[in-house]
Design a protein around this motif. Structure first.
Motif, PDB file in Angstrom:
ATOM      1  N   TYR A 168     -66.152 -35.289-100.681  1.00  0.00           N
ATOM      2  CA  TYR A 168     -67.301 -34.384-100.568  1.00  0.00           C
ATOM      3  C   TYR A 168     -66.949 -33.280 -99.569  1.00  0.00           C
ATOM      4  O   TYR A 168     -66.401 -33.556 -98.507  1.00  0.00           O
ATOM      5  CB  TYR A 168     -68.544 -35.138-100.091  1.00  0.00           C
ATOM      6  CG  TYR A 168     -68.979 -36.229-101.038  1.00  0.00           C
ATOM      7  CD1 TYR A 168     -69.872 -35.972-102.074  1.00  0.00           C
ATOM      8  CD2 TYR A 168     -68.479 -37.530-100.906  1.00  0.00           C
ATOM      9  CE1 TYR A 168     -70.267 -36.975-102.948  1.00  0.00           C
ATOM     10  CE2 TYR A 168     -68.868 -38.532-101.774  1.00  0.00           C
ATOM     11  CZ  TYR A 168     -69.758 -38.249-102.791  1.00  0.00           C
ATOM     12  OH  TYR A 168     -70.141 -39.249-103.668  1.00  0.00           O
ATOM     13  N   SER A 169     -67.275 -32.048 -99.941  1.00  0.00           N
ATOM     14  CA  SER A 169     -66.987 -30.916 -99.056  1.00  0.00           C
ATOM     15  C   SER A 169     -68.187 -30.607 -98.183  1.00  0.00           C
ATOM     16  O   SER A 169     -69.342 -30.836 -98.583  1.00  0.00           O
ATOM     17  CB  SER A 169     -66.617 -29.677 -99.875  1.00  0.00           C
ATOM     18  OG  SER A 169     -67.747 -29.165-100.555  1.00  0.00           O
ATOM     19  N   ALA A 170     -67.926 -30.080 -96.998  1.00  0.00           N
ATOM     20  CA  ALA A 170     -69.002 -29.726 -96.074  1.00  0.00           C
ATOM     21  C   ALA A 170     -69.915 -28.637 -96.642  1.00  0.00           C
ATOM     22  O   ALA A 170     -71.138 -28.737 -96.516  1.00  0.00           O
ATOM     23  CB  ALA A 170     -68.417 -29.304 -94.724  1.00  0.00           C
ATOM     24  N   PRO A 171     -69.368 -27.576 -97.292  1.00  0.00           N
ATOM     25  CA  PRO A 171     -70.259 -26.554 -97.852  1.00  0.00           C
ATOM     26  C   PRO A 171     -71.196 -27.104 -98.929  1.00  0.00           C
ATOM     27  O   PRO A 171     -72.375 -26.747 -98.976  1.00  0.00           O
ATOM     28  CB  PRO A 171     -69.282 -25.523 -98.431  1.00  0.00           C
ATOM     29  CG  PRO A 171     -68.039 -25.669 -97.614  1.00  0.00           C
ATOM     30  CD  PRO A 171     -67.941 -27.134 -97.343  1.00  0.00           C
ATOM     31  N   ALA A 172     -70.678 -27.992 -99.788  1.00  0.00           N
ATOM     32  CA  ALA A 172     -71.521 -28.550-100.846  1.00  0.00           C
ATOM     33  C   ALA A 172     -72.621 -29.431-100.265  1.00  0.00           C
ATOM     34  O   ALA A 172     -73.778 -29.367-100.693  1.00  0.00           O
ATOM     35  CB  ALA A 172     -70.662 -29.347-101.826  1.00  0.00           C
ATOM     36  N   LEU A 228     -68.501 -39.475 -88.496  1.00  0.00           N
ATOM     37  CA  LEU A 228     -68.369 -40.587 -89.438  1.00  0.00           C
ATOM     38  C   LEU A 228     -66.898 -40.987 -89.603  1.00  0.00           C
ATOM     39  O   LEU A 228     -66.595 -42.156 -89.838  1.00  0.00           O
ATOM     40  CB  LEU A 228     -68.969 -40.210 -90.791  1.00  0.00           C
ATOM     41  CG  LEU A 228     -70.491 -40.060 -90.822  1.00  0.00           C
ATOM     42  CD1 LEU A 228     -70.950 -39.596 -92.198  1.00  0.00           C
ATOM     43  CD2 LEU A 228     -71.183 -41.366 -90.453  1.00  0.00           C
ATOM     44  N   ALA A 229     -65.997 -40.010 -89.475  1.00  0.00           N
ATOM     45  CA  ALA A 229     -64.579 -40.331 -89.545  1.00  0.00           C
ATOM     46  C   ALA A 229     -64.163 -41.181 -88.346  1.00  0.00           C
ATOM     47  O   ALA A 229     -63.364 -42.114 -88.474  1.00  0.00           O
ATOM     48  CB  ALA A 229     -63.749 -39.047 -89.600  1.00  0.00           C
ATOM     49  N   VAL A 230     -64.721 -40.866 -87.162  1.00  0.00           N
ATOM     50  CA  VAL A 230     -64.453 -41.668 -85.968  1.00  0.00           C
ATOM     51  C   VAL A 230     -64.955 -43.093 -86.171  1.00  0.00           C
ATOM     52  O   VAL A 230     -64.325 -44.068 -85.736  1.00  0.00           O
ATOM     53  CB  VAL A 230     -65.117 -41.026 -84.728  1.00  0.00           C
ATOM     54  CG1 VAL A 230     -65.027 -41.955 -83.528  1.00  0.00           C
ATOM     55  CG2 VAL A 230     -64.477 -39.687 -84.416  1.00  0.00           C
ATOM     56  N   GLU A 231     -66.086 -43.236 -86.853  1.00  0.00           N
ATOM     57  CA  GLU A 231     -66.676 -44.554 -87.100  1.00  0.00           C
ATOM     58  C   GLU A 231     -65.989 -45.292 -88.247  1.00  0.00           C
ATOM     59  O   GLU A 231     -66.312 -46.456 -88.511  1.00  0.00           O
ATOM     60  CB  GLU A 231     -68.173 -44.397 -87.408  1.00  0.00           C
ATOM     61  CG  GLU A 231     -68.970 -43.836 -86.236  1.00  0.00           C
ATOM     62  CD  GLU A 231     -70.422 -43.579 -86.587  1.00  0.00           C
ATOM     63  OE1 GLU A 231     -70.831 -43.920 -87.721  1.00  0.00           O
ATOM     64  OE2 GLU A 231     -71.150 -43.039 -85.735  1.00  0.00           O
ATOM     65  N   GLY A 232     -65.070 -44.624 -88.946  1.00  0.00           N
ATOM     66  CA  GLY A 232     -64.330 -45.288 -90.013  1.00  0.00           C
ATOM     67  C   GLY A 232     -65.029 -45.287 -91.354  1.00  0.00           C
ATOM     68  O   GLY A 232     -64.593 -45.987 -92.274  1.00  0.00           O
ATOM     69  N   VAL A 254     -59.770 -35.228 -95.729  1.00  0.00           N
ATOM     70  CA  VAL A 254     -58.833 -34.801 -96.767  1.00  0.00           C
ATOM     71  C   VAL A 254     -58.580 -33.315 -96.542  1.00  0.00           C
ATOM     72  O   VAL A 254     -59.463 -32.495 -96.784  1.00  0.00           O
ATOM     73  CB  VAL A 254     -59.398 -35.029 -98.180  1.00  0.00           C
ATOM     74  CG1 VAL A 254     -58.385 -34.593 -99.230  1.00  0.00           C
ATOM     75  CG2 VAL A 254     -59.787 -36.492 -98.378  1.00  0.00           C
ATOM     76  N   PRO A 255     -57.419 -32.944 -96.030  1.00  0.00           N
ATOM     77  CA  PRO A 255     -57.158 -31.544 -95.690  1.00  0.00           C
ATOM     78  C   PRO A 255     -57.456 -30.590 -96.842  1.00  0.00           C
ATOM     79  O   PRO A 255     -57.086 -30.848 -97.993  1.00  0.00           O
ATOM     80  CB  PRO A 255     -55.664 -31.542 -95.337  1.00  0.00           C
ATOM     81  CG  PRO A 255     -55.388 -32.934 -94.880  1.00  0.00           C
ATOM     82  CD  PRO A 255     -56.261 -33.810 -95.733  1.00  0.00           C
ATOM     83  N   ASN A 256     -58.143 -29.501 -96.509  1.00  0.00           N
ATOM     84  CA  ASN A 256     -58.477 -28.422 -97.444  1.00  0.00           C
ATOM     85  C   ASN A 256     -59.414 -28.851 -98.576  1.00  0.00           C
ATOM     86  O   ASN A 256     -59.626 -28.088 -99.520  1.00  0.00           O
ATOM     87  CB  ASN A 256     -57.200 -27.818 -98.056  1.00  0.00           C
ATOM     88  CG  ASN A 256     -56.254 -27.275 -97.003  1.00  0.00           C
ATOM     89  OD1 ASN A 256     -56.685 -26.664 -96.024  1.00  0.00           O
ATOM     90  ND2 ASN A 256     -54.961 -27.527 -97.184  1.00  0.00           N
ATOM     91  N   ARG A 257     -59.960 -30.030 -98.489  1.00  0.00           N
ATOM     92  CA  ARG A 257     -60.881 -30.491 -99.534  1.00  0.00           C
ATOM     93  C   ARG A 257     -62.210 -30.978 -98.966  1.00  0.00           C
ATOM     94  O   ARG A 257     -63.259 -30.646 -99.477  1.00  0.00           O
ATOM     95  CB  ARG A 257     -60.235 -31.611-100.367  1.00  0.00           C
ATOM     96  CG  ARG A 257     -59.075 -31.150-101.240  1.00  0.00           C
ATOM     97  CD  ARG A 257     -58.603 -32.293-102.119  1.00  0.00           C
ATOM     98  NE  ARG A 257     -59.665 -32.748-103.010  1.00  0.00           N
ATOM     99  CZ  ARG A 257     -59.616 -33.907-103.680  1.00  0.00           C
ATOM    100  NH1 ARG A 257     -58.589 -34.726-103.530  1.00  0.00           N
ATOM    101  NH2 ARG A 257     -60.620 -34.254-104.467  1.00  0.00           N
ATOM    102  N   GLY A 258     -62.162 -31.782 -97.926  1.00  0.00           N
ATOM    103  CA  GLY A 258     -63.399 -32.309 -97.367  1.00  0.00           C
ATOM    104  C   GLY A 258     -63.205 -33.684 -96.779  1.00  0.00           C
ATOM    105  O   GLY A 258     -62.253 -33.934 -96.032  1.00  0.00           O
ATOM    106  N   PHE A 259     -64.091 -34.613 -97.167  1.00  0.00           N
ATOM    107  CA  PHE A 259     -64.075 -35.956 -96.595  1.00  0.00           C
ATOM    108  C   PHE A 259     -64.215 -36.982 -97.717  1.00  0.00           C
ATOM    109  O   PHE A 259     -65.087 -36.855 -98.589  1.00  0.00           O
ATOM    110  CB  PHE A 259     -65.220 -36.126 -95.594  1.00  0.00           C
ATOM    111  CG  PHE A 259     -65.161 -35.137 -94.459  1.00  0.00           C
ATOM    112  CD1 PHE A 259     -64.549 -35.478 -93.260  1.00  0.00           C
ATOM    113  CD2 PHE A 259     -65.717 -33.866 -94.587  1.00  0.00           C
ATOM    114  CE1 PHE A 259     -64.485 -34.569 -92.219  1.00  0.00           C
ATOM    115  CE2 PHE A 259     -65.666 -32.953 -93.545  1.00  0.00           C
ATOM    116  CZ  PHE A 259     -65.041 -33.308 -92.358  1.00  0.00           C
TER     117      PHE A 259
END
Length: 276
Positions: free
Chosen positions: A101-105, A124-128, A133-138
């Motif tokens: 999922y991208s931040a802008p979307a 949320l990444a810190v929490e696992g 995902v570089p250049n894409r989102g999370f």
């Protein structure tokens, strides 16, 4: 978008001087030089013997200027709201494991800019719960049975000894004060909403650990507890599993109020062994 404190300050700096400001500056210059005031009655408040600036409510050499109203920036509040919404979406399955999922979307979905979404996702990444995902989102992390079992073991190591120690030192009336929180977990479980139950579950455990008076313990155990609540790929425990977990809370509280050490020990072991 709300104006930043910098833009507000810049705009204020561009506002023309108000009428009478020159009078106030002149009054300050006269005071510093000690020269007599030749402004006559024009520069004096009639009958008051005070500078006309003071009569008009302006600031003079005798008083400090009032501070400008400060712009209140609500970014932290927006970030917190987005973080809560994302956590709910994760628990409900709206954000699916393995998907990116991208931040802008997501920002468009929540009606905010990408910045607070990106900040919340980084938390949320810190929490696992997600990974970058570089250049894409999370990408939402897939949780397997082994990882959940490991988190349950860590929770047991942190919390179980504290529960047992508190069972010997906390009076029954203090345990009775937690009854509303335990009952709240039962109601939340009955709703079948994993996000609602997760919040009630953490609130009850946090209140129990708070009795130990160790803020670091409460914070660390709460973080592990939250990590353990992200469901694995597919369906979670379901409504029946949530209800069973919630009833363990009320059973534990009954045993703690009764002071039944053996039953408390057995229920604590069962509660944390079964936790997923």
């Amino acid at each position: 978008m709300k104006p930043s404190a910098y833009s507000a300050a810049s705009a204020a700096a561009r506002v023309p001087a108000q009428p009478g400001a020159a009078d106030a500056h002149r009054e300050r210059d006269v005071h510093r030089s000690g020269a007599p005031d030749r402004g006559g009655s024009e520069d004096r408040a009639s009958g008051a013997g005070e500078p006309v600036g003071a009569a008009r409510g302006e600031h003079t050499h005798s008083e400090p200027p009032a501070p400008r109203p400060r712009v209140v920036v609500q970014r932290s509040s927006v970030r917190g709201q987005v973080l809560d919404a994302l956590r709910t979406a994760l628990l409900s399955g709206e954000l699916r494991p393995g998907e990116v999922y991208s931040a802008p979307a997501l920002g468009e979905r929540f009606g905010v800019s990408a910045t607070p979404v990106r900040e919340a996702m980084q938390q949320l990444a810190v929490e696992g719960a997600v990974e970058v995902v570089p250049n894409r989102g999370f990408r939402v992390v897939r949780r397997g049975d082994r990882e959940l079992a490991e988190l349950a073991e860590v929770r047991a190591l942190l919390e179980a000894p504290v529960w047992l120690r508190l069972s010997r030192t906390v009076p029954a009336e203090r345990w009775a004060e937690l009854r509303p929180l335990a009952e709240s977990t039962v109601r939340a479980a009955s709703s079948g909403c994993p996000a609602t139950y997760a919040e009630a579950d953490r609130a009850f455990h946090r209140a129990v650990l708070a009795l130990a008076g160790n803020e670091q313990l409460v914070a660390i155990a709460g973080d592990v507890h939250r990590r353990a609540q992200w469901p694995p790929a597919g369906a979670g425990r379901g409504r029946a599993g949530l209800i069973a977990d919630a009833h363990e809370h009320t059973a534990l509280l009954d045993a703690l109020i009764a002071g039944d050490q053996e039953l408390v020990r057995a229920l604590v072991g069962e509660h944390f062994t079964a936790a997923r």
